[in-house]
Scaffold this motif. Structure first.
Motif, PDB file in Angstrom:
ATOM      1  N   ASP A 121       0.834  -1.211   0.000  1.00  0.00           N
ATOM      2  CA  ASP A 121       0.000   0.000   0.000  1.00  0.00           C
ATOM      3  C   ASP A 121       0.867   1.258   0.000  1.00  0.00           C
ATOM      4  N   LEU A 180       2.106   1.675  -3.459  1.00  0.00           N
ATOM      5  CA  LEU A 180       1.063   2.109  -4.403  1.00  0.00           C
ATOM      6  C   LEU A 180       0.651   3.564  -4.191  1.00  0.00           C
ATOM      7  N   GLU A 184       6.772  -8.653  -7.080  1.00  0.00           N
ATOM      8  CA  GLU A 184       5.482  -8.036  -7.380  1.00  0.00           C
ATOM      9  C   GLU A 184       5.648  -6.541  -7.671  1.00  0.00           C
ATOM     10  N   PHE A 208       5.079  -4.589 -11.146  1.00  0.00           N
ATOM     11  CA  PHE A 208       4.101  -3.501 -11.219  1.00  0.00           C
ATOM     12  C   PHE A 208       4.745  -2.227 -11.761  1.00  0.00           C
ATOM     13  N   LYS A 253      -4.842   1.794  -8.828  1.00  0.00           N
ATOM     14  CA  LYS A 253      -3.627   0.957  -8.784  1.00  0.00           C
ATOM     15  C   LYS A 253      -3.902  -0.339  -8.035  1.00  0.00           C
ATOM     16  N   LYS A 254      -4.610  -0.202  -6.915  1.00  0.00           N
ATOM     17  CA  LYS A 254      -4.879  -1.364  -6.081  1.00  0.00           C
ATOM     18  C   LYS A 254      -5.754  -2.361  -6.842  1.00  0.00           C
ATOM     19  N   LEU A 293      -5.986  -2.579 -10.058  1.00  0.00           N
ATOM     20  CA  LEU A 293      -5.167  -3.128 -11.149  1.00  0.00           C
ATOM     21  C   LEU A 293      -4.293  -4.263 -10.622  1.00  0.00           C
ATOM     22  N   ARG A 294      -3.690  -4.015  -9.485  1.00  0.00           N
ATOM     23  CA  ARG A 294      -2.797  -5.017  -8.893  1.00  0.00           C
ATOM     24  C   ARG A 294      -3.554  -6.304  -8.576  1.00  0.00           C
TER      25      ARG A 294
END
Lengths: 157, 188
Positions: free
Chosen positions: A8, A11, A36, A40, B170-171, B173-174
């Motif tokens: 988090d 992100l 990961e 991303f 984003k979350k 998408l992830r």
């Protein structure tokens, strides 16, 4: 839980900065998160590199926009740069000056006599005048000329 | 494909110096970006094309007001966004993703093309869950490469609001990328 929290933080980070320090520390110890996050990051970069969807090729806007703006007051017609004009002019003048030294020219002169010189001079003179006129027409703007003339006139007063 | 190596700012200077035809370089470089801003506001291809044409015409007429303080692309996106917001035809109906739109065909790698298409589709699905007026912020972030503060400056939304919507996208998408081909493709 910790992995989720770290992800988090990653992100939430913006585009401008690097990966937050706490995330980088976690990435050193957790290979799952490292993979990961790196994946991303690559996905984000690839999206930015590619940009949004393309316009369909048959609907390319270039020609229609250029056609529209060519009618607008600020549009200036394509011009050949002054440097190219001057270079071309110099090549033409050099060619003219070298004509008398050409052996073929001597032969033509002997064959046709003095009159050939007169007609050649007239033709070349006309060509040079046309070239200079075209240059003046495409490079000298009346408004600029008027401004220069006014300035010169005022300085003399 | 555009092979002109001049920067946007150099191109603008050349245009202002009298080389108006160089405007085609900017149109070619940014038409897909402006077109996609148009799609966010008008939801259909034809209106988005008209919008893009209108924006470029407006940009040309205002080019002399560009001071060169911020990057040209940022200035251009701001004009486009304002034009979209002020557009008379602005429709408030829910955005429907135009599935007929092709994905960039300039990419030589078909596998990458396919993966990119998948990622875009997933991202667009995530974007559809956001309130309509914030969807463009996600576009600006992911596809236009703008930072939170730049997006805020263009749209006038607070940075924290943009951050929270981009975070949601984003979350999402992830989550949706997990176990897909796209994740495998980019796994290092």
């Amino acid at each position: 839980m910790k992995c989720e929290h770290i992800t988090d933080i990653y992100l939430k980070a913006g585009r401008s900065g690097a990966i937050p320090f706490s995330v980088r520390i976690h990435m050193l110890t957790c290979s799952k998160c490292r993979k990961e996050i790196e994946a991303f990051q690559m996905i984000q970069n690839s999206l930015m590199e590619e940009g949004p969807d393309d316009i369909p090729a048959e609907k390319d806007l270039c020609s229609s926009v250029m056609q529209q703006i060519s009618l607008m007051p600020g549009y200036k017609e394509p011009r050949i740069s002054s440097m190219k004009w001057i270079l071309a002019g110099m090549v033409i003048l050099t060619g003219i000056f070298l004509i008398p030294f050409n052996p073929s020219m001597q032969w033509i002169r002997n064959y046709f006599g003095e009159l050939f010189d007169v007609s050649l001079t007239l033709v070349l003179g006309l060509a040079v005048s046309l070239y200079c006129s075209a240059f003046a027409a495409t490079h000298i703007r009346p408004a600029v000329l008027k401004e220069k003339f006014n300035r010169l006139f005022q300085s003399q007063i | 494909m555009n092979y002109d190596e001049r920067t946007d700012e150099q191109t603008v200077r050349d245009i202002l110096a009298g080389s108006s035809e160089d405007f085609a370089v900017l149109v070619s470089r940014y038409q897909k970006y402006i077109f996609n801003i148009g799609r966010r506001f008008y939801h259909n291809e034809d209106d988005a094309l008209d919008f893009a044409q209108e924006v470029f015409t407006r940009v040309f007429s205002r080019l002399s007001t560009y001071k060169g303080i911020s990057p040209f692309r940022f200035w251009l996106f701001r004009i486009a966004y304002n034009a979209g917001i002020n557009g008379a035809k602005y429709s408030r109906q829910d955005a429907v993703l135009d599935e007929t739109m092709p994905v960039d065909s300039g990419e030589p790698d078909p596998e990458k093309q396919h993966i990119q298409g998948e990622i875009k589709k997933i991202l667009m699905e995530a974007v559809e869950q956001l309130p309509e007026k914030y969807r463009i912020c996600v576009d600006f972030y992911f596809f236009y490469g703008l930072s939170y503060s730049e997006i805020s400056s263009i749209t006038g939304f607070p940075v924290n609001t943009i951050k929270s919507h981009v975070f949601r996208a984003k979350k999402s998408l992830r989550e949706k990328l997990k176990g897909t081909e796209a994740e495998d493709y980019y796994e290092v």
